[in-house]
Design a protein around this motif. Structure first.
Motif, PDB file in Angstrom:
ATOM      1  N   MET A   1      35.634   7.034  59.601  1.00 18.24           N
ATOM      2  CA  MET A   1      35.490   6.086  60.873  1.00 18.24           C
ATOM      3  C   MET A   1      34.346   6.815  61.701  1.00 18.24           C
ATOM      4  O   MET A   1      33.341   6.113  62.068  1.00 18.24           O
ATOM      5  CB  MET A   1      36.600   5.779  61.505  1.00 18.24           C
ATOM      6  N   ARG A   2      34.395   8.132  61.852  1.00 17.73           N
ATOM      7  CA  ARG A   2      33.410   8.964  62.639  1.00 17.73           C
ATOM      8  C   ARG A   2      32.172   8.894  62.028  1.00 17.73           C
ATOM      9  O   ARG A   2      31.025   8.816  62.543  1.00 17.73           O
ATOM     10  CB  ARG A   2      34.140  10.385  62.751  1.00 17.73           C
ATOM     11  N   GLU A   3      32.082   8.910  60.689  1.00 14.61           N
ATOM     12  CA  GLU A   3      30.792   8.641  59.935  1.00 14.61           C
ATOM     13  C   GLU A   3      30.219   7.775  60.285  1.00 14.61           C
ATOM     14  O   GLU A   3      28.888   7.499  60.559  1.00 14.61           O
ATOM     15  CB  GLU A   3      31.023   9.091  58.404  1.00 14.61           C
ATOM     16  N   ILE A   4      30.744   6.389  60.180  1.00 14.94           N
ATOM     17  CA  ILE A   4      30.082   5.058  60.658  1.00 14.94           C
ATOM     18  C   ILE A   4      29.530   5.206  61.958  1.00 14.94           C
ATOM     19  O   ILE A   4      28.481   4.538  62.194  1.00 14.94           O
ATOM     20  CB  ILE A   4      31.234   3.941  60.609  1.00 14.94           C
ATOM     21  N   ILE A   5      29.980   5.888  62.880  1.00 20.20           N
ATOM     22  CA  ILE A   5      29.335   5.732  64.367  1.00 20.20           C
ATOM     23  C   ILE A   5      28.257   6.688  64.273  1.00 20.20           C
ATOM     24  O   ILE A   5      27.048   6.249  64.610  1.00 20.20           O
ATOM     25  CB  ILE A   5      30.580   6.336  65.328  1.00 20.20           C
ATOM     26  N   VAL A   6      28.296   7.583  63.556  1.00 17.91           N
ATOM     27  CA  VAL A   6      27.120   8.629  63.725  1.00 17.91           C
ATOM     28  C   VAL A   6      26.006   7.922  62.752  1.00 17.91           C
ATOM     29  O   VAL A   6      24.923   8.095  63.196  1.00 17.91           O
ATOM     30  CB  VAL A   6      27.702   9.891  62.737  1.00 17.91           C
ATOM     31  N   TYR A   7      26.414   7.274  61.762  1.00 10.18           N
ATOM     32  CA  TYR A   7      25.292   6.645  60.819  1.00 10.18           C
ATOM     33  C   TYR A   7      24.791   5.563  61.657  1.00 10.18           C
ATOM     34  O   TYR A   7      23.572   5.124  61.730  1.00 10.18           O
ATOM     35  CB  TYR A   7      25.852   6.254  59.429  1.00 10.18           C
ATOM     36  N   THR A   8      25.499   4.597  62.652  1.00 14.28           N
ATOM     37  CA  THR A   8      25.072   3.575  63.102  1.00 14.28           C
ATOM     38  C   THR A   8      24.048   4.045  64.243  1.00 14.28           C
ATOM     39  O   THR A   8      23.067   3.468  64.396  1.00 14.28           O
ATOM     40  CB  THR A   8      26.260   2.992  63.854  1.00 14.28           C
ATOM     41  N   LEU A   9      24.540   5.119  65.102  1.00 12.86           N
ATOM     42  CA  LEU A   9      23.748   5.777  66.197  1.00 12.86           C
ATOM     43  C   LEU A   9      22.251   6.072  65.423  1.00 12.86           C
ATOM     44  O   LEU A   9      21.195   5.872  66.079  1.00 12.86           O
ATOM     45  CB  LEU A   9      24.253   6.869  66.613  1.00 12.86           C
ATOM     46  N   ALA A  10      22.148   6.764  64.420  1.00 17.30           N
ATOM     47  CA  ALA A  10      21.197   7.495  63.836  1.00 17.30           C
ATOM     48  C   ALA A  10      20.425   6.256  63.220  1.00 17.30           C
ATOM     49  O   ALA A  10      19.093   6.435  63.756  1.00 17.30           O
ATOM     50  CB  ALA A  10      21.574   8.468  62.664  1.00 17.30           C
ATOM     51  N   GLY A  11      21.060   5.325  62.492  1.00 20.67           N
ATOM     52  CA  GLY A  11      20.216   4.180  62.203  1.00 20.67           C
ATOM     53  C   GLY A  11      19.358   3.455  63.212  1.00 20.67           C
ATOM     54  O   GLY A  11      18.174   2.998  63.111  1.00 20.67           O
ATOM     55  N   LEU A  12      20.205   3.151  64.358  1.00 22.02           N
ATOM     56  CA  LEU A  12      19.680   2.204  65.236  1.00 22.02           C
ATOM     57  C   LEU A  12      18.463   3.267  66.039  1.00 22.02           C
ATOM     58  O   LEU A  12      17.355   2.730  66.256  1.00 22.02           O
ATOM     59  CB  LEU A  12      20.558   2.105  66.651  1.00 22.02           C
ATOM     60  N   GLY A  13      18.488   4.609  66.008  1.00 21.41           N
ATOM     61  CA  GLY A  13      17.348   5.304  66.721  1.00 21.41           C
ATOM     62  C   GLY A  13      16.160   5.215  65.558  1.00 21.41           C
ATOM     63  O   GLY A  13      14.949   4.948  66.103  1.00 21.41           O
ATOM     64  N   VAL A  14      16.425   5.314  64.405  1.00 23.41           N
ATOM     65  CA  VAL A  14      15.362   5.321  63.475  1.00 23.41           C
ATOM     66  C   VAL A  14      14.623   3.822  63.347  1.00 23.41           C
ATOM     67  O   VAL A  14      13.681   3.791  63.313  1.00 23.41           O
ATOM     68  CB  VAL A  14      16.036   5.600  61.808  1.00 23.41           C
ATOM     69  N   LEU A  15      15.503   2.851  63.400  1.00 16.40           N
ATOM     70  CA  LEU A  15      14.884   1.485  63.462  1.00 16.40           C
ATOM     71  C   LEU A  15      14.019   1.193  64.553  1.00 16.40           C
ATOM     72  O   LEU A  15      12.982   0.264  64.677  1.00 16.40           O
ATOM     73  CB  LEU A  15      16.078   0.414  63.406  1.00 16.40           C
ATOM     74  N   THR A  16      14.634   1.728  65.951  1.00 18.35           N
ATOM     75  CA  THR A  16      13.738   1.532  67.092  1.00 18.35           C
ATOM     76  C   THR A  16      12.384   2.279  66.933  1.00 18.35           C
ATOM     77  O   THR A  16      11.290   1.602  67.305  1.00 18.35           O
ATOM     78  CB  THR A  16      14.531   2.078  68.161  1.00 18.35           C
ATOM     79  N   VAL A  17      12.389   3.470  66.485  1.00 20.00           N
ATOM     80  CA  VAL A  17      11.105   4.156  66.120  1.00 20.00           C
ATOM     81  C   VAL A  17      10.152   3.433  65.114  1.00 20.00           C
ATOM     82  O   VAL A  17       9.030   3.142  65.299  1.00 20.00           O
ATOM     83  CB  VAL A  17      11.278   5.594  65.739  1.00 20.00           C
ATOM     84  N   LEU A  18      10.857   2.920  64.151  1.00 19.87           N
ATOM     85  CA  LEU A  18      10.099   2.191  63.131  1.00 19.87           C
ATOM     86  C   LEU A  18       9.284   0.744  63.784  1.00 19.87           C
ATOM     87  O   LEU A  18       8.352   0.707  63.520  1.00 19.87           O
ATOM     88  CB  LEU A  18      10.903   1.786  61.950  1.00 19.87           C
ATOM     89  N   GLY A  19      10.297   0.355  64.359  1.00 23.38           N
ATOM     90  CA  GLY A  19       9.441  -0.903  65.125  1.00 23.38           C
ATOM     91  C   GLY A  19       8.577  -0.496  66.120  1.00 23.38           C
ATOM     92  O   GLY A  19       7.423  -1.422  66.053  1.00 23.38           O
ATOM     93  N   PHE A  20       8.722   0.498  66.768  1.00 17.03           N
ATOM     94  CA  PHE A  20       7.867   0.753  67.720  1.00 17.03           C
ATOM     95  C   PHE A  20       6.334   1.299  67.095  1.00 17.03           C
ATOM     96  O   PHE A  20       5.146   1.055  67.537  1.00 17.03           O
ATOM     97  CB  PHE A  20       8.202   2.074  68.615  1.00 17.03           C
ATOM     98  N   SER A  21       6.608   1.993  65.823  1.00 17.91           N
ATOM     99  CA  SER A  21       5.392   2.427  65.200  1.00 17.91           C
ATOM    100  C   SER A  21       4.801   1.338  64.579  1.00 17.91           C
ATOM    101  O   SER A  21       3.322   1.342  64.311  1.00 17.91           O
ATOM    102  CB  SER A  21       5.803   3.337  64.110  1.00 17.91           C
TER     103      SER A  21
END
Length: 65
Positions: A1-21
């Motif tokens: 369960m902890r993995e899902i939270i970590v991957y979700t937070l990291a994924g949201l950060g990456v998608l934010t940077v991708l969209g902004f780029s």
């Protein structure tokens, strides 16, 4: 369960940077509607790739145990 939270937070950060780029790359050169479509397309592809990588890591870790 902890993995899902970590991957979700990291994924949201990456998608934010991708969209902004994408915004920084094409902003002002195309219409706002086209820019929005490009951002949605890039983030959709990015989300699929991130999801596939996260599922692979989770599958491999569960297989090791």
């Amino acid at each position: 369960m902890r993995e899902i939270i970590v991957y979700t937070l990291a994924g949201l950060g990456v998608l934010t940077v991708l969209g902004f780029s994408v915004h920084m790359f094409v902003g002002g050169m195309v219409s706002a509607e086209t820019e929005r479509g490009l951002i949605i397309g890039a983030c959709s592809i990015g989300a699929l790739v991130i999801g596939a990588m996260a599922m692979d890591v989770i599958k491999r870790r569960r297989h090791e145990q």
